[in-house]
Design a protein around this motif. Structure first.
Motif, PDB file in Angstrom:
ATOM      1  N   UNK A  13       0.798  -1.229   0.000  1.00  0.00           N
ATOM      2  CA  UNK A  13       0.000   0.000   0.000  1.00  0.00           C
ATOM      3  C   UNK A  13       0.831   1.280   0.000  1.00  0.00           C
ATOM      4  N   UNK A  14       2.159   1.157   0.104  1.00  0.00           N
ATOM      5  CA  UNK A  14       2.959   2.368   0.333  1.00  0.00           C
ATOM      6  C   UNK A  14       3.081   3.263  -0.887  1.00  0.00           C
ATOM      7  N   UNK A  15       3.139   2.707  -2.091  1.00  0.00           N
ATOM      8  CA  UNK A  15       3.363   3.547  -3.271  1.00  0.00           C
ATOM      9  C   UNK A  15       2.225   4.544  -3.448  1.00  0.00           C
ATOM     10  N   UNK A  70       2.287  13.814   1.787  1.00  0.00           N
ATOM     11  CA  UNK A  70       2.859  12.667   2.492  1.00  0.00           C
ATOM     12  C   UNK A  70       4.301  12.490   2.032  1.00  0.00           C
ATOM     13  N   UNK A  71       5.227  12.656   2.964  1.00  0.00           N
ATOM     14  CA  UNK A  71       6.648  12.668   2.629  1.00  0.00           C
ATOM     15  C   UNK A  71       7.385  11.393   3.033  1.00  0.00           C
ATOM     16  N   UNK A  90       9.377   4.794  -1.996  1.00  0.00           N
ATOM     17  CA  UNK A  90       9.105   6.210  -1.785  1.00  0.00           C
ATOM     18  C   UNK A  90       9.612   7.034  -2.958  1.00  0.00           C
ATOM     19  N   UNK A  91      10.621   6.562  -3.664  1.00  0.00           N
ATOM     20  CA  UNK A  91      11.121   7.291  -4.824  1.00  0.00           C
ATOM     21  C   UNK A  91      10.143   7.190  -5.999  1.00  0.00           C
ATOM     22  N   UNK A  92       9.375   6.080  -6.040  1.00  0.00           N
ATOM     23  CA  UNK A  92       8.392   5.915  -7.122  1.00  0.00           C
ATOM     24  C   UNK A  92       7.225   6.880  -6.951  1.00  0.00           C
ATOM     25  N   UNK A  93       6.986   7.270  -5.702  1.00  0.00           N
ATOM     26  CA  UNK A  93       5.901   8.193  -5.453  1.00  0.00           C
ATOM     27  C   UNK A  93       6.373   9.635  -5.333  1.00  0.00           C
TER      28      UNK A  93
END
Length: 250
Positions: free
Chosen positions: A212-214, A222-223, A244-247
């Motif tokens: 669910x993180x992406x 959201x950082x 986190x880099x994908x988002x």
């Protein structure tokens, strides 16, 4: 505005020296990009991370006192000497199980900043408070307790929104719900320091996992994340750090 992402692991009362070494190996394989990664193990395991190249260490709590006859407590300086540069302050479990008040949490956060630790301040509402539509009221009270009288602390803080009803339950706020709450937090922080409200990192915490993180990281306010159970699995936690880099947002 672009803010450097931050992913923090909260091991709670779990882990071992062997897990510390496994986590170090998994995270040291990650490229040293712009994402900040912080692992917060039980304090006795801080020194078990012998070669953390790509991540920082943090404590799970600290005393509001500098030193003295406070059996079982950990001062900011003790955490620093053990290798920590971050510390979690005001986690919902500390608020509930250890009866930590808003005033005590404010004192702890102030002590952390004064000592040179970066606090990760946790705020969040219970299920009943959410059902009563009191989310914003609760968050405003928790933030006001710290920053209304000490707005200068905001520039040195990280804030984690952790809906209590989503912690360890397998439930998670939808990306849209999480974004709406993070946006409210950022707007509320602007009352204390408009510049810091733009630059402060806001994390989401509540059953964050590799699945669910992406979608969460794609939200504008959201950082990063404060990760619980999934942070005890080196491979999955490394996946979250990469996700986190994908988002990433511009």
């Amino acid at each position: 505005m672009h803010r450097t992402p931050l992913i923090a692991a909260n091991w709670k009362m779990n882990g071992s020296a062997a897990l510390a070494q496994d986590m170090t190996a998994a995270l040291n394989e990650l490229s040293q990009g712009t994402t900040t990664v912080v692992v917060c193990p039980p304090a006795t395991l801080l020194t078990a991370f012998t070669n953390p190249k790509t991540f920082a260490l943090g404590g799970q709590t600290l005393s509001h006192e500098v030193s003295g006859a406070f059996t079982g407590e950990l001062s900011a300086n003790l955490l620093l000497e053990a290798g920590a540069t971050y510390v979690i302050v005001g986690h919902s479990e500390r608020r509930e199980l250890n009866f930590e008040t808003d005033a005590l949490i404010a004192a702890k956060l102030s002590r952390a900043v004064a000592a040179g630790l970066t606090p990760i301040l946790c705020v969040g509402e219970s299920l009943s408070e959410r059902q009563q539509e009191k989310t914003q009221q609760v968050l405003a009270r928790q933030l006001d307790a710290v920053y209304a009288s000490q707005p200068e602390l905001l520039a040195n803080s990280v804030i984690a929104y952790e809906p209590i009803w989503a912690i360890g339950t397998g439930e998670s706020a939808t990306p849209e719900q999480a974004q709406a709450t993070h946006h409210f937090i950022r707007q509320h922080l602007a009352k204390f320091n408009s510049q810091s409200a733009v630059t402060v990192k806001l994390l989401y915490g509540g059953s964050v996992n590799a699945d669910n993180c992406v979608a969460l990281f794609q939200q504008a306010d959201i950082d990063g994340a404060l990760v619980g159970g999934a942070s005890l699995k080196p491979v999955e936690f490394a996946q979250i750090c990469l996700a986190v880099t994908k988002g990433a947002k511009e």
